[in-house]
Design a protein around this motif. Structure first.
Motif, short mmCIF file in Angstrom:
data_model
loop_
_atom_site.label_atom_id
_atom_site.label_comp_id
_atom_site.label_asym_id
_atom_site.label_seq_id
_atom_site.Cartn_x
_atom_site.Cartn_y
_atom_site.Cartn_z
N LYS A 103 0.53 -1.36 0.19
CA LYS A 103 0.03 -0.13 -0.05
C LYS A 103 1.38 1.38 -0.18
O LYS A 103 0.61 2.16 -0.32
CB LYS A 103 -0.88 0.38 1.07
N LYS A 104 1.96 1.21 0.11
CA LYS A 104 3.12 2.22 0.25
C LYS A 104 3.30 2.80 -1.21
O LYS A 104 3.22 4.56 -1.55
CB LYS A 104 4.17 2.33 0.62
N GLY A 105 2.72 2.65 -2.02
CA GLY A 105 3.25 2.35 -3.48
C GLY A 105 1.97 3.43 -3.50
O GLY A 105 1.81 4.20 -4.73
N ALA A 106 0.37 3.42 -3.55
CA ALA A 106 -0.75 3.84 -3.20
C ALA A 106 -0.24 5.59 -2.69
O ALA A 106 -0.98 6.14 -3.53
CB ALA A 106 -1.44 3.06 -3.01
N TYR A 107 0.06 5.63 -1.77
CA TYR A 107 0.22 6.63 -0.99
C TYR A 107 1.31 7.36 -1.81
O TYR A 107 1.13 8.37 -1.67
CB TYR A 107 0.70 6.30 0.26
N LEU A 108 2.83 6.82 -2.18
CA LEU A 108 3.36 7.92 -2.85
C LEU A 108 2.90 8.14 -3.79
O LEU A 108 3.24 9.36 -4.35
CB LEU A 108 4.32 6.82 -3.23
N GLY A 109 2.05 7.62 -4.52
CA GLY A 109 1.05 7.91 -5.80
C GLY A 109 0.40 8.96 -5.57
O GLY A 109 0.59 10.46 -6.26
N ILE A 110 -0.72 8.77 -4.85
CA ILE A 110 -1.50 10.02 -3.93
C ILE A 110 -0.82 11.32 -3.66
O ILE A 110 -1.07 12.68 -4.16
CB ILE A 110 -2.59 10.01 -2.86
N GLU A 111 0.21 11.39 -2.80
CA GLU A 111 1.61 11.69 -2.99
C GLU A 111 2.04 13.15 -3.95
O GLU A 111 1.78 14.07 -4.33
CB GLU A 111 2.78 11.94 -1.51
N GLY A 112 2.41 12.63 -5.01
CA GLY A 112 3.36 12.56 -6.12
C GLY A 112 2.11 13.77 -6.22
O GLY A 112 2.65 14.46 -7.63
N ALA A 113 1.08 12.57 -7.13
CA ALA A 113 -0.49 13.89 -7.37
C ALA A 113 -0.11 15.41 -6.69
O ALA A 113 -0.99 16.16 -7.22
CB ALA A 113 -1.65 12.93 -7.62
N ALA A 114 -0.74 15.41 -5.97
CA ALA A 114 -0.61 16.18 -5.26
C ALA A 114 -0.49 17.76 -4.84
O ALA A 114 0.34 18.22 -5.61
CB ALA A 114 -1.20 15.75 -3.28
N ILE A 115 1.27 16.90 -5.16
CA ILE A 115 2.26 18.30 -5.53
C ILE A 115 2.17 18.80 -6.83
O ILE A 115 2.63 19.96 -6.69
CB ILE A 115 3.43 17.12 -4.99
N GLY A 116 2.33 17.33 -7.35
CA GLY A 116 1.42 18.15 -9.12
C GLY A 116 0.60 18.98 -9.32
O GLY A 116 0.86 19.85 -10.07
N LEU A 117 -0.38 18.78 -8.17
CA LEU A 117 -1.57 19.54 -8.87
C LEU A 117 -1.67 20.58 -8.25
O LEU A 117 -1.65 22.01 -8.64
CB LEU A 117 -2.10 18.79 -7.73
N VAL A 118 -0.27 20.98 -7.00
CA VAL A 118 -0.55 22.32 -6.69
C VAL A 118 0.49 23.30 -7.71
O VAL A 118 0.45 24.53 -7.67
CB VAL A 118 0.18 22.26 -5.19
N THR A 119 1.88 22.64 -8.00
CA THR A 119 3.22 23.32 -8.79
C THR A 119 2.00 23.21 -10.08
O THR A 119 2.80 24.34 -10.50
CB THR A 119 4.28 22.52 -7.94
N GLY A 120 1.39 22.15 -10.54
CA GLY A 120 1.46 22.33 -12.11
C GLY A 120 0.50 23.71 -11.93
O GLY A 120 0.36 24.18 -13.28
N VAL A 121 -0.60 24.02 -10.84
CA VAL A 121 -1.58 25.15 -11.23
C VAL A 121 -1.11 26.27 -10.96
O VAL A 121 -1.36 27.27 -11.63
CB VAL A 121 -2.63 24.67 -10.35
N LEU A 122 -0.17 26.07 -10.05
CA LEU A 122 0.53 27.45 -9.77
C LEU A 122 1.22 27.96 -10.73
O LEU A 122 1.23 28.75 -11.17
CB LEU A 122 1.56 27.60 -8.29
#
Length: 214
Positions: A127-146
């Motif tokens: 399940k660590k893989g899913a958590y890493l994916g969620i963290e990566g998507a959150a970072i990409g969302l914030v920085t990508g939109v900014l």
């Protein structure tokens, strides 16, 4: 036949007419294929984000665009009679947007790296893989939109015509893509059978015993 015998016969008929429910059991097995499929999509999606980050990084480090490059970019927008963007205006836009490119490049690079790193974990049902994916998507969302908003602000200041709509749509598309990525990586944690596989459970058996009414 007496009245008592008749009443007793009716009662016996009612009891015999009640169907007997046999006990049953349901075996719920974990879904191992779902998380592995998501892991494969995560891996290639993360690689795509890294490639996009590399392109943005190159734009952020490019100080001056050549006239040939600008003319190729402006050939289609300037074909519109209501649009007249000079090479100097586009160069000013590029200079103003470089910081936005850099922020988006850094965010997408971190996001893609976390997603690619999490893919093997999820493929091995960790399940660590899913958590890493969620963290990566959150970072990409914030920085990508900014970063995209900063680029769009530069476009509003120096550009006109179809290019304004293009950079505005890029801002929305970046946010939507990262939201979809986050939703996809969280699926193994939301789905019950996939979550069983990540928890290491082999199967769950549900038994139910039902008795007929007397």
């Amino acid at each position: 036949m007496s009245e008592k015998q008749f009443d007793f016969s009716i009662r016996m008929d009612k009891e015999n007419s009640t169907p007997e429910l046999e006990p049953f059991d349901i075996t719920v097995t974990p879904d191992t294929k779902g998380p592995k499929s998501v892991a494969i999509l995560m891996f290639f999606g993360g690689l795509l984000l890294i490639l996009l980050a590399f392109g943005d990084f190159q734009l952020s480090q490019q100080e001056d665009l050549t006239d040939e490059e600008i003319e190729i970019i402006l050939e289609t927008p300037n074909a519109d009679l209501d649009t007249d963007i000079s090479n100097d205006d586009y160069q000013k836009f590029h200079d103003s947007a470089r910081q936005g490119y850099l922020i988006r490049a850094a965010g997408l690079a971190i996001s893609g790296s976390l997603i690619v790193l999490g893919a093997p974990f999820l493929y091995s049902l960790n399940k660590k893989g899913a958590y890493l994916g969620i963290e990566g998507a959150a970072i990409g969302l914030v920085t990508g939109v900014l970063g995209s908003m900063m680029i769009n602000d530069a476009a509003v200041e120096y550009l006109s015509g179809p290019l304004l709509l293009t950079y505005k749509l890029l801002t929305y598309s970046c946010g939507i893509c990262m939201l979809i990525c986050g939703a996809m990586t969280s699926l193994p944690l939301v789905n019950a059978r996939a979550r069983m596989a990540l928890n290491g459970k082999h199967k769950v058996k549900i038994k139910a015993d039902s008795e007929g009414e007397e």
